[in-house]
Design a protein around this motif. Structure first.
Motif, PDB file in Angstrom:
ATOM      1  N   ASN A  64       0.833  -1.211   0.000  1.00 26.55           N
ATOM      2  CA  ASN A  64       0.000   0.000   0.000  1.00 26.55           C
ATOM      3  C   ASN A  64       0.861   1.252   0.000  1.00 26.55           C
ATOM      4  O   ASN A  64       0.577   2.234  -0.712  1.00 26.55           O
ATOM      5  CB  ASN A  64      -0.930   0.013   1.215  1.00 26.55           C
ATOM      6  CG  ASN A  64      -2.074  -0.978   1.079  1.00 26.55           C
ATOM      7  OD1 ASN A  64      -2.423  -1.370  -0.035  1.00 26.55           O
ATOM      8  ND2 ASN A  64      -2.658  -1.375   2.188  1.00 26.55           N
ATOM      9  N   LEU A  65       1.925   1.250   0.806  1.00 21.05           N
ATOM     10  CA  LEU A  65       2.828   2.402   0.860  1.00 21.05           C
ATOM     11  C   LEU A  65       3.508   2.643  -0.485  1.00 21.05           C
ATOM     12  O   LEU A  65       3.853   3.775  -0.830  1.00 21.05           O
ATOM     13  CB  LEU A  65       3.887   2.193   1.950  1.00 21.05           C
ATOM     14  CG  LEU A  65       3.404   2.326   3.402  1.00 21.05           C
ATOM     15  CD1 LEU A  65       4.453   1.770   4.369  1.00 21.05           C
ATOM     16  CD2 LEU A  65       3.109   3.790   3.735  1.00 21.05           C
ATOM     17  N   MET A  66       3.707   1.562  -1.245  1.00 20.86           N
ATOM     18  CA  MET A  66       4.350   1.677  -2.554  1.00 20.86           C
ATOM     19  C   MET A  66       3.354   2.012  -3.657  1.00 20.86           C
ATOM     20  O   MET A  66       3.739   2.196  -4.812  1.00 20.86           O
ATOM     21  CB  MET A  66       5.066   0.366  -2.900  1.00 20.86           C
ATOM     22  CG  MET A  66       6.248   0.063  -2.020  1.00 20.86           C
ATOM     23  SD  MET A  66       7.180  -1.358  -2.602  1.00 20.86           S
ATOM     24  CE  MET A  66       7.777  -0.786  -4.179  1.00 20.86           C
ATOM     25  N   GLY A  67       2.068   2.046  -3.308  1.00 22.82           N
ATOM     26  CA  GLY A  67       1.057   2.291  -4.331  1.00 22.82           C
ATOM     27  C   GLY A  67       0.746   1.054  -5.135  1.00 22.82           C
ATOM     28  O   GLY A  67       0.198   1.109  -6.243  1.00 22.82           O
ATOM     29  N   GLY A  68       1.079  -0.121  -4.559  1.00 24.98           N
ATOM     30  CA  GLY A  68       0.819  -1.396  -5.229  1.00 24.98           C
ATOM     31  C   GLY A  68       2.055  -1.945  -5.922  1.00 24.98           C
ATOM     32  O   GLY A  68       3.015  -1.224  -6.188  1.00 24.98           O
ATOM     33  N   VAL A  69       2.033  -3.245  -6.188  1.00 21.97           N
ATOM     34  CA  VAL A  69       3.114  -3.925  -6.908  1.00 21.97           C
ATOM     35  C   VAL A  69       2.526  -4.521  -8.179  1.00 21.97           C
ATOM     36  O   VAL A  69       1.573  -5.306  -8.128  1.00 21.97           O
ATOM     37  CB  VAL A  69       3.755  -5.033  -6.046  1.00 21.97           C
ATOM     38  CG1 VAL A  69       4.757  -5.845  -6.869  1.00 21.97           C
ATOM     39  CG2 VAL A  69       4.451  -4.422  -4.830  1.00 21.97           C
ATOM     40  N   THR A  70       3.086  -4.135  -9.322  1.00 23.81           N
ATOM     41  CA  THR A  70       2.551  -4.560 -10.625  1.00 23.81           C
ATOM     42  C   THR A  70       3.280  -5.803 -11.121  1.00 23.81           C
ATOM     43  O   THR A  70       4.515  -5.851 -11.140  1.00 23.81           O
ATOM     44  CB  THR A  70       2.706  -3.436 -11.658  1.00 23.81           C
ATOM     45  OG1 THR A  70       2.047  -2.261 -11.176  1.00 23.81           O
ATOM     46  CG2 THR A  70       2.093  -3.836 -12.990  1.00 23.81           C
ATOM     47  N   LEU A  71       2.497  -6.807 -11.530  1.00 27.63           N
ATOM     48  CA  LEU A  71       3.082  -8.019 -12.119  1.00 27.63           C
ATOM     49  C   LEU A  71       2.054  -8.689 -13.025  1.00 27.63           C
ATOM     50  O   LEU A  71       0.860  -8.382 -12.980  1.00 27.63           O
ATOM     51  CB  LEU A  71       3.576  -8.984 -11.037  1.00 27.63           C
ATOM     52  CG  LEU A  71       2.640  -9.388  -9.891  1.00 27.63           C
ATOM     53  CD1 LEU A  71       1.617 -10.405 -10.331  1.00 27.63           C
ATOM     54  CD2 LEU A  71       3.447  -9.964  -8.727  1.00 27.63           C
ATOM     55  N   THR A  72       2.537  -9.633 -13.834  1.00 28.89           N
ATOM     56  CA  THR A  72       1.668 -10.404 -14.725  1.00 28.89           C
ATOM     57  C   THR A  72       1.515 -11.814 -14.170  1.00 28.89           C
ATOM     58  O   THR A  72       2.509 -12.496 -13.912  1.00 28.89           O
ATOM     59  CB  THR A  72       2.253 -10.464 -16.155  1.00 28.89           C
ATOM     60  OG1 THR A  72       2.385  -9.128 -16.652  1.00 28.89           O
ATOM     61  CG2 THR A  72       1.339 -11.250 -17.075  1.00 28.89           C
ATOM     62  N   VAL A  73       0.282 -12.244 -13.991  1.00 28.98           N
ATOM     63  CA  VAL A  73       0.003 -13.566 -13.410  1.00 28.98           C
ATOM     64  C   VAL A  73       0.446 -14.639 -14.407  1.00 28.98           C
ATOM     65  O   VAL A  73      -0.048 -14.676 -15.542  1.00 28.98           O
ATOM     66  CB  VAL A  73      -1.501 -13.716 -13.085  1.00 28.98           C
ATOM     67  CG1 VAL A  73      -1.774 -15.081 -12.446  1.00 28.98           C
ATOM     68  CG2 VAL A  73      -1.962 -12.588 -12.166  1.00 28.98           C
ATOM     69  N   PRO A  74       1.384 -15.522 -14.023  1.00 28.47           N
ATOM     70  CA  PRO A  74       1.948 -16.489 -14.981  1.00 28.47           C
ATOM     71  C   PRO A  74       1.018 -17.641 -15.335  1.00 28.47           C
ATOM     72  O   PRO A  74       1.108 -18.203 -16.427  1.00 28.47           O
ATOM     73  CB  PRO A  74       3.196 -16.996 -14.258  1.00 28.47           C
ATOM     74  CG  PRO A  74       2.875 -16.841 -12.803  1.00 28.47           C
ATOM     75  CD  PRO A  74       2.021 -15.611 -12.711  1.00 28.47           C
ATOM     76  N   GLU A  75       0.139 -18.039 -14.436  1.00 25.47           N
ATOM     77  CA  GLU A  75      -0.809 -19.130 -14.706  1.00 25.47           C
ATOM     78  C   GLU A  75      -2.072 -18.903 -13.891  1.00 25.47           C
ATOM     79  O   GLU A  75      -2.149 -17.975 -13.098  1.00 25.47           O
ATOM     80  CB  GLU A  75      -0.188 -20.479 -14.395  1.00 25.47           C
ATOM     81  CG  GLU A  75       0.336 -20.650 -12.993  1.00 25.47           C
ATOM     82  CD  GLU A  75       1.055 -21.985 -12.811  1.00 25.47           C
ATOM     83  OE1 GLU A  75       0.349 -22.986 -12.595  1.00 25.47           O
ATOM     84  OE2 GLU A  75       2.296 -22.011 -12.899  1.00 25.47           O
ATOM     85  N   ASP A  76      -3.062 -19.749 -14.114  1.00 23.87           N
ATOM     86  CA  ASP A  76      -4.352 -19.531 -13.481  1.00 23.87           C
ATOM     87  C   ASP A  76      -4.300 -19.785 -11.975  1.00 23.87           C
ATOM     88  O   ASP A  76      -4.017 -20.888 -11.525  1.00 23.87           O
ATOM     89  CB  ASP A  76      -5.407 -20.457 -14.108  1.00 23.87           C
ATOM     90  CG  ASP A  76      -6.790 -20.172 -13.560  1.00 23.87           C
ATOM     91  OD1 ASP A  76      -7.386 -19.167 -13.969  1.00 23.87           O
ATOM     92  OD2 ASP A  76      -7.256 -20.935 -12.690  1.00 23.87           O
ATOM     93  N   TYR A  77      -4.568 -18.718 -11.211  1.00 23.36           N
ATOM     94  CA  TYR A  77      -4.648 -18.819  -9.755  1.00 23.36           C
ATOM     95  C   TYR A  77      -6.001 -18.306  -9.256  1.00 23.36           C
ATOM     96  O   TYR A  77      -6.106 -17.755  -8.169  1.00 23.36           O
ATOM     97  CB  TYR A  77      -3.521 -18.000  -9.105  1.00 23.36           C
ATOM     98  CG  TYR A  77      -2.130 -18.510  -9.366  1.00 23.36           C
ATOM     99  CD1 TYR A  77      -1.807 -19.852  -9.175  1.00 23.36           C
ATOM    100  CD2 TYR A  77      -1.123 -17.641  -9.803  1.00 23.36           C
ATOM    101  CE1 TYR A  77      -0.524 -20.312  -9.424  1.00 23.36           C
ATOM    102  CE2 TYR A  77       0.158 -18.097 -10.040  1.00 23.36           C
ATOM    103  CZ  TYR A  77       0.452 -19.428  -9.855  1.00 23.36           C
ATOM    104  OH  TYR A  77       1.720 -19.881 -10.085  1.00 23.36           O
ATOM    105  N   THR A  78      -7.036 -18.496 -10.072  1.00 23.88           N
ATOM    106  CA  THR A  78      -8.350 -17.987  -9.680  1.00 23.88           C
ATOM    107  C   THR A  78      -8.927 -18.723  -8.476  1.00 23.88           C
ATOM    108  O   THR A  78      -9.900 -18.249  -7.878  1.00 23.88           O
ATOM    109  CB  THR A  78      -9.338 -18.068 -10.859  1.00 23.88           C
ATOM    110  OG1 THR A  78      -9.334 -19.403 -11.397  1.00 23.88           O
ATOM    111  CG2 THR A  78      -8.967 -17.067 -11.946  1.00 23.88           C
ATOM    112  N   ASP A  79      -8.353 -19.865  -8.123  1.00 20.32           N
ATOM    113  CA  ASP A  79      -8.804 -20.549  -6.908  1.00 20.32           C
ATOM    114  C   ASP A  79      -8.355 -19.781  -5.665  1.00 20.32           C
ATOM    115  O   ASP A  79      -8.912 -19.968  -4.578  1.00 20.32           O
ATOM    116  CB  ASP A  79      -8.279 -21.988  -6.859  1.00 20.32           C
ATOM    117  CG  ASP A  79      -6.762 -22.061  -6.971  1.00 20.32           C
ATOM    118  OD1 ASP A  79      -6.176 -21.194  -7.652  1.00 20.32           O
ATOM    119  OD2 ASP A  79      -6.168 -22.980  -6.385  1.00 20.32           O
TER     120      ASP A  79
END
Length: 320
Positions: free
Chosen positions: A178-193
Motif C-alpha cells: 500500500n505504501l508503494m502504491g501497489g506492486v505490478t506483475l503479470t500472473v503467470p498461470e491460473d490462480y483464480t482458486d
C-alpha cells in the motif's frame, strides 16, 4: 605332526589369509571411496580457495549477501519467547556483486531438510536434529532467530558468508504494498482458486490483502503446493525490488518508518538505497532438489551435487 594337527594348522592358515584379505579389501575399498570423493567434492585450502572436481576456485569477495526472511507471524516483529516467533515461510538470498553492480536472487525452499539446532524455552542449546529449515527461526527470540537463519542458510550453501538480513512479518506485506502504491506483475498461470482476479496472463496491481494472498496462499492438503507458492513469492519479490529502484533516500526512510513494526533488519537506510543502483538478473536461481511426502509434512530433499555446482557458479571464480 599328526594328521589331525595338520588339518587344524591348515585351517588356521586359511582363516588368517581370509581375514587379512578381507581386511586389506576393506582398506582398499575405503581408500578408493575416499579418492573418488576427492575427485567430486570440494577441498578447502584456506578461507577463500577451494578445489572442486579437479579445478581451483576463489571466493568472490565482491559479493555482499543479504538474506530476506518472510516470517509467518501476524504480531509485531518484536523480541519474544523461544517458540513464539513464527517460522521462516520465505527465504531468498540477494547476492549483490559490487564490482559488476548486479543482483542475483537465490530462493531456498522453506521445507528444505537440513540440520537445525534445538533450544529450550530459556534459549539453552539442547541438540541438533534434521528438520525443515523454516523451523530454525522458531528457536530464537526474533533478532536471534534471524542470526540463526543466516547460519543455517550459510551451512546449507557450503558455508558461504551471509552479511546481513531483513525479516518481514506477514502483516507487513499489505502495508508495504500500500505504501508503494501497489506492486505490478503479470500472473503467470491460473490462480483464480486463490482470487478471481488472478487470471493467467493478466497484468494486475497487487495491494493490501490481495498482495498477501498472492504470496501466502498454499493448500496444505496438497503435497508440493509450496512449489507454486515459491514461484509467486519470487515473482513478487522481483517486482517489488524493481519498483524500489530509482527511489530517493527520503522515500526509503518513509517506507521503513511506515512498516517498522513488521520489519527486523541489520541494514542501514543507506545500504538499502545503494541496492537500487544494481541491475537485477532476470533468472531467479533455486536450490535444486525434489519434494517428497514426509511422515507429517512435505520434505524438500536437496540435490547436494547440483547444489555444489550452483554454489560454485554463483559465489566463486575460477583461478587460472
Amino acid at each position: 605332526m599328526s594328521k589331525r594337527k595338520k588339518i587344524i594348522a591348515i585351517m588356521i592358515v586359511i582363516a588368517v589369509v581370509l581375514l587379512v584379505g578381507l581386511f586389506g579389501y576393506g582398506i582398499w575399498k575405503k581408500y578408493a571411496a575416499k579418492e573418488t570423493a576427492k575427485e567430486n567434492t570440494e577441498e578447502y585450502e584456506g578461507e577463500s580457495y577451494i578445489t572442486y572436481k579437479g579445478k581451483r576456485y576463489e571466493y568472490n569477495y565482491h559479493l555482499k549477501n543479504m538474506l530476506f526472511i518472510g516470517v509467518d507471524k501476524s504480531q509485531e516483529m518484536t523480541e519474544t519467547e523461544v517458540g513464539q516467533g513464527g517460522q521462516a515461510d520465505t527465504l531468498i538470498l540477494l547476492s549483490m556483486d559490487r564490482e559488476n553492480k548486479t543482483t542475483t536472487l537465490l530462493q531456498i525452499p522453506r521445507d528444505a531438510m537440513t540440520d537445525i539446532d534445538i533450544y529450550d524455552m530459556n534459549g539453552e542449546y539442547l541438540s541438533t536434529e534434521r528438520g525443515q529449515i523454516s523451523l530454525q527461526y522458531a528457536y530464537g527470540d526474533g533478532k536471534k532467530s534471524c542470526r540463526m537463519m543466516m547460519t543455517s542458510v550459510s551451512e546449507l550453501l557450503y558455508e558461504i558468508p551471509i552479511d546481513s538480513y531483513l525479516a518481514l512479518g506477514v502483516d507487513g506485506i499489505a502495508d508495504i504494498t500500500n505504501l508503494m502504491g501497489g506492486v505490478t506483475l503479470t500472473v503467470p498461470e491460473d490462480y483464480t482458486d486463490i482470487d478471481p482476479a488472478f487470471k493467467a496472463g493478466e497484468t494486475i496491481v497487487l495491494a493490501g490483502e490481495q498482495a498477501e494472498k498472492y504470496v501466502r496462499y498454499r493448500d496444505v492438503n496438497v503435497s508440493g503446493s509450496n512449489t507454486q507458492r515459491m514461484e509467486r513469492q519470487a515473482q513478487f519479490m522481483e517486482a517489488l525490488a524493481r519498483q524500489m529502484q530509482g527511489k530517493d533516500t527520503g522515500w526509503y526512510r518513509q517506507l521503513l518508518e511506515g512498516a517498522k513494526e513488521y520489519i527486523t533488519m541489520d541494514l542501514s537506510v543507506d545500504e538499502m538505497e545503494r541496492m537500487k543502483s544494481y541491475e537485477m538478473k532476470e533468472t531467479i536461481e533455486k536450490v535444486p532438489g525434489e519434494v517428497k511426502q514426509g511422515e507429517e509434512h512435505d520434505e524438500f530433499i536437496v540435490d547436494n551435487e547440483k547444489l555444489r555446482d550452483l554454489v560454485i557458479k554463483l559465489f566463486y571464480k575460477p583461478v587460472e
